[in-house]
Design an enzyme around this catalytic site. Structure first.
Site, mmCIF file in Angstrom:
data_model
loop_
_atom_site.group_PDB
_atom_site.id
_atom_site.type_symbol
_atom_site.label_atom_id
_atom_site.label_comp_id
_atom_site.label_asym_id
_atom_site.label_seq_id
_atom_site.Cartn_x
_atom_site.Cartn_y
_atom_site.Cartn_z
ATOM 1 N N VAL A 14 1.065 -1.258 -0.049
ATOM 2 C CA VAL A 14 -0.191 0.052 -0.081
ATOM 3 C C VAL A 14 0.957 1.166 -0.050
ATOM 4 O O VAL A 14 2.202 1.158 0.653
ATOM 5 C CB VAL A 14 -0.959 -0.008 1.233
ATOM 6 C CG1 VAL A 14 -2.064 -1.085 1.003
ATOM 7 C CG2 VAL A 14 -0.468 -0.218 2.549
ATOM 8 N N SER A 15 0.385 2.273 -0.482
ATOM 9 C CA SER A 15 1.408 3.487 -0.837
ATOM 10 C C SER A 15 1.495 4.526 0.495
ATOM 11 O O SER A 15 2.238 5.353 0.802
ATOM 12 C CB SER A 15 0.633 4.171 -1.920
ATOM 13 O OG SER A 15 -0.673 4.739 -1.519
ATOM 14 N N THR A 16 0.592 4.139 1.620
ATOM 15 C CA THR A 16 0.579 5.062 2.939
ATOM 16 C C THR A 16 0.389 4.454 3.934
ATOM 17 O O THR A 16 0.336 3.244 3.971
ATOM 18 C CB THR A 16 -0.367 6.202 2.595
ATOM 19 O OG1 THR A 16 -1.669 5.467 3.024
ATOM 20 C CG2 THR A 16 -0.615 6.787 1.472
ATOM 21 N N HIS A 51 4.657 1.914 1.285
ATOM 22 C CA HIS A 51 5.888 2.647 0.853
ATOM 23 C C HIS A 51 5.268 2.958 -0.694
ATOM 24 O O HIS A 51 4.577 2.281 -1.442
ATOM 25 C CB HIS A 51 6.930 1.936 0.859
ATOM 26 C CG HIS A 51 8.072 3.018 0.879
ATOM 27 N ND1 HIS A 51 8.380 3.582 -0.154
ATOM 28 C CD2 HIS A 51 8.828 3.307 1.719
ATOM 29 C CE1 HIS A 51 9.630 4.595 0.239
ATOM 30 N NE2 HIS A 51 9.816 4.438 1.459
#
Length: 120
Positions: A14-16, A51
């Site tokens: 996931v990006s966050t 990240h």
């Protein structure tokens, strides 16, 4: 005992760091393990990152690549190719996977990614 060629790893990203993303990581892991089992693969390890996909320097990703190389695992399950990375980072990782003769299964595509076609 299952043969070595039926062993696989799962990679989730996931990006966050937001709490809502926690459920997304858990869901990716659960869905990918289920998908691997339907194809008769034994998931021996799960790696994940919170990240940006534009960065290659992701702890989970780097650990996964090392683990696959050391244990001669040549099968990877991901939600879709953007989980591997985005932009140049995606190309770099796909190149490494291809170099190690890795087959990448994508849940969203319901099949394997053709790594040699990933030039864009």
């Amino acid at each position: 005992m299952m043969s070595k060629d039926k062993e696989a790893v799962v990679y989730c990203r996931v990006s966050t760091e937001k709490n809502t993303q926690e459920t997304s990581l858990a869901r990716q892991e659960e869905e990918l393990i289920t998908y691997a089992h339907t194809l008769d693969f034994n998931v021996v390890q799960v790696f994940s990152d919170k990240h940006s996909g534009y960065e290659v320097d992701r702890e989970g990703l780097l650990e996964m690549l090392d683990y696959m190389k050391q244990n001669r695992i040549h099968t990877l399950f991901v939600q879709d190719e953007t989980r591997i990375g985005r932009g140049h980072a995606r190309m770099a990782v796909l190149h490494l996977l291809q170099k190690n003769d890795t087959t990448v299964y994508s849940l969203n595509e319901k099949g394997t990614l053709a790594l040699n076609d990933m030039d864009t």
